[in-house]
Each structure stands twice: as C-alpha cells, then as structure tokens.
Design an enzyme around this catalytic site. Structure first.
Site, PDB file in Angstrom:
ATOM      1  N   SER A 153       0.831  -1.211   0.000  1.00 58.94           N
ATOM      2  CA  SER A 153       0.000   0.000   0.000  1.00 58.94           C
ATOM      3  C   SER A 153       0.870   1.269   0.000  1.00 58.94           C
ATOM      4  O   SER A 153       1.669   1.448  -0.932  1.00 58.94           O
ATOM      5  CB  SER A 153      -0.947  -0.057   1.199  1.00 58.94           C
ATOM      6  N   ASP A 351      -8.983  -4.438  -5.815  1.00 57.79           N
ATOM      7  CA  ASP A 351      -8.441  -3.823  -4.607  1.00 57.79           C
ATOM      8  C   ASP A 351      -9.185  -2.519  -4.339  1.00 57.79           C
ATOM      9  O   ASP A 351      -9.230  -1.645  -5.198  1.00 57.79           O
ATOM     10  CB  ASP A 351      -6.941  -3.553  -4.810  1.00 57.79           C
ATOM     11  N   HIS A 379      -7.381  -5.943  -0.377  1.00 56.32           N
ATOM     12  CA  HIS A 379      -6.282  -4.989  -0.480  1.00 56.32           C
ATOM     13  C   HIS A 379      -4.955  -5.709  -0.342  1.00 56.32           C
ATOM     14  O   HIS A 379      -4.667  -6.284   0.703  1.00 56.32           O
ATOM     15  CB  HIS A 379      -6.439  -3.938   0.615  1.00 56.32           C
TER      16      HIS A 379
END
Length: 412
Positions: A153, A351, A379
């Site tokens: 991320s 995602d 995610h």
C-alpha cells in the site's frame, strides 16, 4: 536520523525498528513497510510474524520499522481520546451551513492541536522523501550493500521514492498494492472512491450467495439504495450502541463498512454488522470502525490518523487541510528509477484502497518495472491468500530473478 537532511548536524530523531533473525542460512535482511501512511511497522511485525513465508524467514533477517512521525519514531500527536472520538463522528456529508461550519471548525481544531502538540518543526519533516532517506541509512546500518524491500500500500509509494533516489542501491524490491506516485492527493482520493465502489459491489455479489445475507433483494441497485438509506438514517439520528456510550453516526457507519472491504475474510463480519445495523444496532459497525481508526480496547488511539494527515500534508500540499500549520514540499511526479534492477509491482484487480490501474501506472513508469496481477478481491496480494503470488515473490526475493509479467487466478 537528522530531522532535516539539509542540516545533517542539526536536531536528531530516533527511528524505531524490530528485527526477526533468520532461522536458517542467511542471505541478508529484508525490510518491510506495512503501509498507511501511519501504520506501525514495529507493532505489525510483532503481531504477525507469519506475514512473510517460512522460506523468507529462513533466508532473511526480517526487519520492519516505524517511519518518522509514526508509532515509536518521533510520533505526531494531536488530540486525545475524546477529541478523536468526536472528530471521527463528524458528519462527512454536511446538509446545511451549520454542519459545514462544524466540519471547518473541527479541521481548525485538529490542525491547531497538531501544531501545539507536535510542533511545526517536526510536522515539516515527516514526508516520504525524508523517510526514504532514513531507509537508506537503515540499509547501511544493517550492513547491506543493496536493499531488499517489500512494501504494501503506502509502502509502495515509499519504495518507489526510494527507488527514484537510490536506484543502484536496490537488490530486490516488491511493491504490492501500488499507488501511482504521479497522482495528486485529490486524484488518488478519486481513484480510491471508485475502488471502494467496485469492492462494495463485489462484496454484495458474494453476499447474495451467502446464508444470512441482510439484503433481501438480490440486486446491486437495490442494495446500494438500502446502504444509502442506512447512512441517511444514521445521519438523522445515530444508531444505538450496546458497547459503550458513543453514538454510531453516519461517519462511523461508513468507516465500519469501508474497514471490512479491505479483506474478503472480513465479509462475514460485515454481513453480520449490516444485519444488526438495518435493525438499528450499530455496535458491530462501531467495532469495525475502531479497528480502522486504531482505537484500542482501553479507549486510547495509536497515532495512525495523526501521522496519516501529517505525512499526506507534506507529500500532497495541494490537497492539505486549509488550516495546516506548515507548507508541504509536494511529490506528485513520475518515478523512473533509471539504473535499478527489476522492480516487481503487484496489483489486485478488485483492490478497494489501491485500485489495479494504479499498479499498471507505476509499473509502466519504472524503467525496469514488472507487473504481476492478482485476480482477486481485497487490499494487496502477498499474504492475502494467493499462493501463486507468494510463490513468485518468494522466489524473486531469494534469487532476484523476477517473475514474468502475468496474472495469478483468484486464490490460486
């Protein structure tokens, strides 16, 4: 580390790290970043030592850290428990001038508290550019000629910035759940909004097939209307909460739903939370929102939100809070990392937080980017249920031979 790299002999700050020693014949160290910005890498690795595979644990010392401003690394602190409780309950969809003014007032209160408690000097130097320089100091301190890195991320944004600054100091780099460094803060927010819409509809389709799904009409359109009606109901009068004295406002309900969309493993909990919420009980949505916001069982908060705001306001000054006490540097530009070895970018097709198109964009920007696609929900991909992704990433980290660009089927 120097607080300000332009003044290397000036004020210093300490960076908190944790290391799990290799269990077998060691290649070196692999550095992890769990994302955010604002997530404590130290706490995350302590809580989940199995976040990397046994083969990686065997061949590497596994190292994680709290970036500056986060956790144990000169943390940015602004509000206490009551202040954050109130801030997170603030109406996200103000309907009149009074509610608009209330939102503005909370933004002013938050910025003022950050200035008073963290100080302008720290707030000016928690950006990703300086965190990337910290990471290179860490690389040297670990005795590594070149960095082996796995970031999820926001960790992909940090990794990409490191790669652009120090392309020849990389041994292997995996950027999973990629952000697009050339986006402004507003563009990224728009991408996320679309990503969460896709993820919500994926959850709904799965819910329609599950026992106990709280949506009687198995129609995406009808389900969206029911969710919107729930939010409007919580806006008019907060849902009841049997957990503590807090009220479940519209903001809390929306955050609870969003929190559970990060992982398909949380979808059963979201089904139960919505079933209760449709009957007026928002307790389970509140629990999910607390997890997202970093509220502990004793009522205290970690500093993920405060760090998120501070770091984002440095990196994306064009979309910062209008009352923020320092000017940001800005960092919205493409990365090339010319001269780097192959860098593996992983994108998951549904995602919610870092939509797949962002991974495509980052891989195409990098001079030696390799895109690995995970056809799945949730995610990020590594340690997310895809043995196909994990197998290819492990092999790359150990041998530095990159996978071929391609797609891993869901749960394969």
């Amino acid at each position: 580390m120097p607080l300000d790299y332009s003044k290397p002999n000036g004020k210093q700050i300490k960076i908190s790290l944790v290391r799990l020693p290799a269990t077998g014949k060691k290649i070196g160290s692999v550095v992890l970043n769990f994302g955010g910005p604002g997530i404590s890498g130290v706490d995350s690795l302590k809580a989940s030592k199995a976040i990397v595979s046994a083969s990686i644990r065997q061949r590497f010392d596994v190292v994680s850290f709290d970036p500056r401003g986060v956790g144990g690394s000169a943390p940015v602190r602004c509000l206490g428990t009551l202040g954050l409780d109130a801030l997170f309950a603030t109406d996200p969809t103000p309907d009149n001038s009074a509610e608009v003014n209330q939102a503005k007032q909370w933004a002013k209160v938050f910025a003022g508290a950050c200035k008073a408690n963290a100080g302008k000097q720290l707030l000016a130097h928690v950006g990703t550019g300086e965190a990337a320089r910290d990471m290179d100091v860490m690389r040297a301190a670990l005795g590594e000629a070149r960095l082996t890195y796995l970031g999820w991320s926001y960790g992909t944004y940090l990794g990409a910035r490191y790669a652009d600054l120090f392309p020849t100091r990389i041994r292997a780099m995996v950027l999973d759940g990629a952000e697009n460094p050339s986006q402004t803060g507003a563009e990224f927010a728009q991408s996320q909004a679309l990503g969460f819409r896709v993820a919500t509809e994926s959850f709904l389709r799965d819910c329609f097939k599950a026992k106990g799904c709280p949506f009687r009409q198995h129609s995406i359109g009808a389900a969206w209307k029911k969710l919107d009606a729930l939010y409007k109901r919580a806006d008019r009068a907060p849902l009841r909460n049997t957990y503590d004295g807090r009220q479940v406002s519209e903001a809390v309900a929306r955050t609870g739903v969003m929190s559970a969309l990060y992982s398909a493993g949380d979808w059963p909990a979201l089904r139960r939370a919505l079933a209760a919420a449709f009957k007026g009980d928002g307790t389970y949505l509140l629990v999910l929102a607390d997890q997202y916001n970093g509220r502990r069982l004793d009522g205290s908060y970690d500093n993920r939100y405060e760090a998120l705001m501070a770091i984002s306001c440095v990196d994306h000054p064009e979309s910062r809070c209008p009352y923020w006490p320092v000017k940001g540097t800005g960092f919205a530009k493409q990365v090339r990392a010319q001269g780097s070895p192959p860098i593996v970018v992983v994108g998951t097709t549904r995602d919610p937080a870092t939509p797949y198109k962002l991974a495509q964009a980052l891989a195409s920007q990098l001079s030696n980017g390799v895109l690995l696609t995970n056809d799945a929900d949730g995610h990020t991909a590594y340690h997310g249920g895809s043995t196909c992704v994990e197998r290819q990433i492990d092999r790359y980290l150990i041998t530095v031979a990159p996978p071929r660009p391609g797609t891993c089927a869901a749960r394969a």
